[in-house]
Design a protein around this motif. Sequence first.
Motif, PDB file in Angstrom:
ATOM      1  N   LYS A 183       0.350  -1.550  -0.236  1.00 17.48           N
ATOM      2  CA  LYS A 183      -0.206  -0.269   0.075  1.00 17.48           C
ATOM      3  C   LYS A 183       0.635   1.236   0.051  1.00 17.48           C
ATOM      4  N   VAL A 184       0.218   2.105  -0.174  1.00 12.18           N
ATOM      5  CA  VAL A 184       1.392   3.261  -1.429  1.00 12.18           C
ATOM      6  C   VAL A 184       1.687   4.302   0.427  1.00 12.18           C
ATOM      7  N   LYS A 185      -0.073   4.809   0.672  1.00 13.34           N
ATOM      8  CA  LYS A 185       0.136   5.238   1.535  1.00 13.34           C
ATOM      9  C   LYS A 185      -0.765   4.690   2.776  1.00 13.34           C
ATOM     10  N   ASN A 186      -1.286   5.181   3.939  1.00 14.59           N
ATOM     11  CA  ASN A 186      -2.072   5.222   5.306  1.00 14.59           C
ATOM     12  C   ASN A 186      -2.213   5.511   5.875  1.00 14.59           C
ATOM     13  N   THR A 187      -3.177   6.085   6.313  1.00 15.20           N
ATOM     14  CA  THR A 187      -3.348   8.238   7.383  1.00 15.20           C
ATOM     15  C   THR A 187      -3.428   6.644   8.229  1.00 15.20           C
ATOM     16  N   PHE A 188      -3.099   7.360   9.640  1.00 12.27           N
ATOM     17  CA  PHE A 188      -4.269   6.345  11.559  1.00 12.27           C
ATOM     18  C   PHE A 188      -4.715   8.405  11.608  1.00 12.27           C
ATOM     19  N   ILE A 189      -5.798   8.001  12.568  1.00 15.90           N
ATOM     20  CA  ILE A 189      -6.034   9.181  13.353  1.00 15.90           C
ATOM     21  C   ILE A 189      -5.867   9.128  14.977  1.00 15.90           C
ATOM     22  N   LYS A 190      -5.284   9.578  15.006  1.00 16.21           N
ATOM     23  CA  LYS A 190      -4.574   9.546  16.477  1.00 16.21           C
ATOM     24  C   LYS A 190      -5.872   9.982  17.407  1.00 16.21           C
ATOM     25  N   ALA A 191      -6.826   8.952  17.617  1.00 12.54           N
ATOM     26  CA  ALA A 191      -8.099   9.390  18.466  1.00 12.54           C
ATOM     27  C   ALA A 191      -8.380   8.025  18.757  1.00 12.54           C
ATOM     28  N   ASN A 192      -9.784   7.596  19.733  1.00 10.05           N
ATOM     29  CA  ASN A 192     -10.585   6.207  20.318  1.00 10.05           C
ATOM     30  C   ASN A 192     -11.663   6.359  18.922  1.00 10.05           C
ATOM     31  N   SER A 193     -12.589   5.480  18.964  1.00 12.01           N
ATOM     32  CA  SER A 193     -13.289   4.959  18.355  1.00 12.01           C
ATOM     33  C   SER A 193     -14.870   6.280  17.798  1.00 12.01           C
ATOM     34  N   GLN A 196      -9.652  19.886  13.906  1.00 13.02           N
ATOM     35  CA  GLN A 196      -8.992  18.634  13.582  1.00 13.02           C
ATOM     36  C   GLN A 196      -8.390  17.083  14.682  1.00 13.02           C
ATOM     37  N   PHE A 197      -7.514  16.971  13.717  1.00 13.16           N
ATOM     38  CA  PHE A 197      -6.970  15.443  14.404  1.00 13.16           C
ATOM     39  C   PHE A 197      -5.997  15.180  14.443  1.00 13.16           C
ATOM     40  N   PRO A 198      -5.428  14.938  15.094  1.00 12.18           N
ATOM     41  CA  PRO A 198      -3.170  13.950  15.033  1.00 12.18           C
ATOM     42  C   PRO A 198      -3.335  12.891  14.048  1.00 12.18           C
ATOM     43  N   VAL A 199      -2.900  12.998  13.325  1.00 14.23           N
ATOM     44  CA  VAL A 199      -2.205  12.028  12.321  1.00 14.23           C
ATOM     45  C   VAL A 199      -1.398  11.817  12.163  1.00 14.23           C
ATOM     46  N   VAL A 200      -1.203  10.600  11.736  1.00 14.06           N
ATOM     47  CA  VAL A 200      -0.083  10.071  11.319  1.00 14.06           C
ATOM     48  C   VAL A 200      -0.090   9.541   9.957  1.00 14.06           C
ATOM     49  N   ILE A 201       0.535   9.829   9.391  1.00 15.38           N
ATOM     50  CA  ILE A 201       0.630   9.366   7.682  1.00 15.38           C
ATOM     51  C   ILE A 201       1.902   7.807   7.378  1.00 15.38           C
ATOM     52  N   CYS A 202       1.685   7.162   7.426  1.00  9.95           N
ATOM     53  CA  CYS A 202       2.495   5.733   6.874  1.00  9.95           C
ATOM     54  C   CYS A 202       2.663   6.017   5.284  1.00  9.95           C
ATOM     55  N   LYS A 203       3.484   5.943   4.771  1.00  5.55           N
ATOM     56  CA  LYS A 203       3.940   6.419   3.130  1.00  5.55           C
ATOM     57  C   LYS A 203       5.359   4.814   2.743  1.00  5.55           C
ATOM     58  N   HIS A 204       5.257   4.285   1.701  1.00  2.00           N
ATOM     59  CA  HIS A 204       5.980   3.445   1.582  1.00  2.00           C
ATOM     60  C   HIS A 204       7.118   4.416   0.950  1.00  2.00           C
ATOM     61  N   SER A 214       1.552  15.851  11.680  1.00  2.00           N
ATOM     62  CA  SER A 214       0.559  16.897  11.378  1.00  2.00           C
ATOM     63  C   SER A 214      -0.499  16.373  11.655  1.00  2.00           C
ATOM     64  N   THR A 215      -1.287  17.906  11.937  1.00  3.26           N
ATOM     65  CA  THR A 215      -2.632  17.742  12.469  1.00  3.26           C
ATOM     66  C   THR A 215      -3.565  18.431  11.324  1.00  3.26           C
ATOM     67  N   ARG A 216      -4.653  17.711  10.640  1.00  3.19           N
ATOM     68  CA  ARG A 216      -5.502  17.904   9.934  1.00  3.19           C
ATOM     69  C   ARG A 216      -7.258  17.614  10.124  1.00  3.19           C
ATOM     70  N   LYS A 217      -7.307  18.010   9.313  1.00  2.00           N
ATOM     71  CA  LYS A 217      -9.498  17.982   9.012  1.00  2.00           C
ATOM     72  C   LYS A 217      -9.007  16.330   8.323  1.00  2.00           C
ATOM     73  N   VAL A 218     -10.146  15.741   8.837  1.00  2.38           N
ATOM     74  CA  VAL A 218     -10.467  13.754   8.249  1.00  2.38           C
ATOM     75  C   VAL A 218     -11.847  14.409   7.422  1.00  2.38           C
ATOM     76  N   VAL A 219     -11.480  13.405   6.308  1.00  3.59           N
ATOM     77  CA  VAL A 219     -12.832  13.346   5.819  1.00  3.59           C
ATOM     78  C   VAL A 219     -12.804  11.260   5.520  1.00  3.59           C
ATOM     79  N   ILE A 220     -14.324  11.208   6.250  1.00  6.97           N
ATOM     80  CA  ILE A 220     -14.759   9.887   6.316  1.00  6.97           C
ATOM     81  C   ILE A 220     -15.826  10.374   5.783  1.00  6.97           C
TER      82      ILE A 220
END
Length: 152
Positions: free
Chosen positions: A65-75, A99-107, A129-135
């Motif tokens: 997978k090229v990229k995956n974003t993890f939202i640092k929050a609870n469900s 905004q949520f803190p996120v961790v972006i893992c890139k290949h 970083s800290t970003r708004k997310v779209v789900i």
Amino acid sequence: MGFQRAFLFLVLMCVTVMVHGQPAEISRSYTHFLRQHVKGDMTIQKCQGVMGYLELTESKSENCKVKNTFIKANSNQVRAICTGGGTPIGNSQFESNNQFPVVICKHKCKKKTLCQHTHPRCEYEGSSSTRKVVIACEGEWPVHYGDDILIV
């Protein structure tokens, strides 16, 4: 005896179909979404290990997978986007109001044509970083990570 078995079967079917008030299909999608995108204790240093553990690959292939974003929050914090904490933007998608803190893992491979690594030989590096997310939501349940929006 036949009536008791029929009643028990009906009760078991209801329990199977509904988990936390969710139809079974939404429950599977929601659980998959949480596993793949919500990790409150995620750090950039954990990208390699978590991506390997989750065995994330491109859809319908064994390519990394090229990229995956993890939202640092609870469900519950993420679910709130679907229940008033997000702004509808179409196609059952919601942009988070906060905004949520996120961790972006890139290949690590920069040019896909030069390194066709397949799982499990995937190597990842992380950024945060800290970003708004779209789900995407089905009813009140997040089921797909759409994008993130960096606010500057």
